[in-house]
Design an enzyme around this catalytic site. Sequence first.
Site, PDB file in Angstrom:
ATOM      1  N   ARG A 117       5.772   8.385  26.027  1.00  0.00           N
ATOM      2  CA  ARG A 117       5.273   7.763  24.805  1.00  0.00           C
ATOM      3  C   ARG A 117       6.164   6.642  24.295  1.00  0.00           C
ATOM      4  O   ARG A 117       5.667   5.621  23.809  1.00  0.00           O
ATOM      5  CB  ARG A 117       5.123   8.835  23.720  1.00  0.00           C
ATOM      6  CG  ARG A 117       4.011   9.815  24.007  1.00  0.00           C
ATOM      7  CD  ARG A 117       3.971  10.940  23.009  1.00  0.00           C
ATOM      8  NE  ARG A 117       2.795  11.776  23.227  1.00  0.00           N
ATOM      9  CZ  ARG A 117       2.520  12.863  22.525  1.00  0.00           C
ATOM     10  NH1 ARG A 117       3.346  13.246  21.567  1.00  0.00           N
ATOM     11  NH2 ARG A 117       1.435  13.575  22.770  1.00  0.00           N
ATOM     12  N   GLY A 169       5.092  29.168  12.920  1.00  0.00           N
ATOM     13  CA  GLY A 169       5.131  30.135  11.830  1.00  0.00           C
ATOM     14  C   GLY A 169       4.080  31.218  11.946  1.00  0.00           C
ATOM     15  O   GLY A 169       4.350  32.398  11.705  1.00  0.00           O
ATOM     16  N   SER A 181      -5.854  11.143  21.237  1.00  0.00           N
ATOM     17  CA  SER A 181      -5.072  11.954  22.160  1.00  0.00           C
ATOM     18  C   SER A 181      -4.514  11.158  23.332  1.00  0.00           C
ATOM     19  O   SER A 181      -5.181  10.301  23.914  1.00  0.00           O
ATOM     20  CB  SER A 181      -5.936  13.089  22.714  1.00  0.00           C
ATOM     21  OG  SER A 181      -5.280  13.743  23.775  1.00  0.00           O
TER      22      SER A 181
END
Length: 674
Positions: free
Chosen positions: A363, A77, A316
């Site tokens: 993941r 955005g 992370s």
Amino acid sequence: MASTADVSGLTQLNSPSEQNSDDARGYYTLGEKIADTKAPKGLIAERWTKHKMDNRLVNPANRRKMSVIIVGTGLAGGAAAATLGEAGYHVKSFCYQDSPRRAHSIAAQGGINAAKNYKEDGDSTYRLFYDTVKGGDYRARESNVYRLAEVSANIIDQCVAQGVPFARDYGGLLDNRSFGGVQVSRTFYARGQTGQQLLIGAYQAMERQVAAGTVEEFKRHEMLELIVVDGRARGIIARDLVTGEIETHMADAVVLASGGYGNVFFLSTNAMGSNVTASWRAHRKGAYMANPCYTQIHPTCIPVSGDHQSKLTLMSESLRNDGRIWVPKNREDCTKDPRDIPEEDRDYYLERIYPSFGNLVPRDIASRQAKNVCDEGRGVGPMVGDFRRGVYLDFADAIKRLGEDAVREKYDNLFDMYARITGENPYETPMRIYPAVHYVMGGLWVDYDLQSNIPGLFVAGEANFSDHGANRLGASALMQGLADGYFVLPNTIREYLADAPFPAVDETDAAVVEARESVEQRINTFLSINGTRSVDSYHKELGNIMWEYCGMERTEEGLRKAIDQIRELRADFWSNLKVLGTNDSLNQSLEKAGRVADFLELGELMCIDALNRRESCGGHFRAESQTEDGEALRHDDEFSYVAAWEFGGDGGQPVLHKEDLIYTAIEMKQRSYK
């Protein structure tokens, strides 16, 4: 990997699927098939360039007459507002936070992918494209993903020009590291603060346009309804969260860049305020919701410590470059100090099962294997419920090899954060991690132009479904957000705006009045139910249902049970909710009530979508569909399609529209990282 010569993009390599199983029969209605009519044809490497040239232009003088509403100020955005403002359009930018810099993009840690091949290890645009489609388990559109890989290099140049302080090597060149699911180093990073630094870059660019007068900011405003006039998206109804005022805002086009819906699970790595309301309001107005059951479970999060938590903390994925993941081989060792467990009694299970990728498997695979070893009783850490929810992420070898100072230089803020939260020193004892809900691959359906099936409604970043298939590779969220905002949307929205400005719509128009009145009525209902239960209690119960039955592993029986429980919970919500306070001031309970009401509807659709898709792919694991050694088993003959769900009305069944996934530049294969 197939060569580009083998798969030019000119030959169809798979047939449309034909679904035979129907576990969700009775829960939905089958609608007409749909297609992405904007998707270009021809050589895969030329599609985006040709498409940009085919799109019409809008001259600078006309741009000044056109307005665009953008909901969300994260990377997608914020970048879109900056770029469209720079182009001369009048942009209205909305965020519910007190500053655009508080968008959840700021929380991203590890890095951003780009195919620059700085390490000269064989990377290329095609390889990034291939890794992304494979990582998404062949459930993403190839044209969209190739475009993403193609513009990735431009993103890095753009951000360097903005002053983003990417890590550099000794010679001053930009440094790279690896993330899961790949065998090259293509991830650019700024220590463990990459999202923050990238967001500041986009924010600065947007604020420049605020000063120039092309972008108008509306902070502490939440979109509560989409205005559709004569079939086009023409504005939004927003609530000023400080004063409670209900406002009407009109424009020629609306862009939703409002992020993902992971908080449907209550406990997730998302910011507490992250929600689905902007997307869900658009869905109820006719926008298709695509692949809602595709959620990502991140393997490296600080484990749940009890029932007192309201969110989880991400560590992370970059830590998997140097940390080794293991659990004790023997259950009786799970309560020991990990430093006292000898090497021969440790199970480095990812290295054992997946020798080619080791700790850098995607993941979904790393998460599922962590769950498996904990389910076997070999988890570590405190007992939470009936088992230990944790595995070790150990840096002892890295510290021995590189030295503590070198490890500290790469990861110090992440290690410090872990120490502050857990009270443990990760330099001295292994971290404990466990999977948690993180990102969602599902979102509003969009075509190649990022336009939904509602003309004039565009969707960018995590709010759309388009680029990640059934599983997102690490460091690709920041890549997609900035690609959409800086390079894709500005080049595709002009095709739509070439016919603008559209006739002005007065606030007395019937569609505008209906939208505003529906918002006011909904708010009044929340305040007048006057039951006995808090919003948070409903949200937590919904989250427990979703995690238990629509989380890391799903079954037909469990999903049916979840749908029944969600329906009962939703009925109780609308009869027994208690919201204190009034609408004419700051009222966070009222804000949450609207968000949880939408989560309750979304949760049911997610379970129906998961029930219908009787296959395992990416982050979606159906226990009924697995190989002999417990790996995910896809069924391309039945499910190689995008599931685009149409709202069926209050009390009605959702309508499923299928978009066939046809590959011309990649051959579909069962994934293997062994």
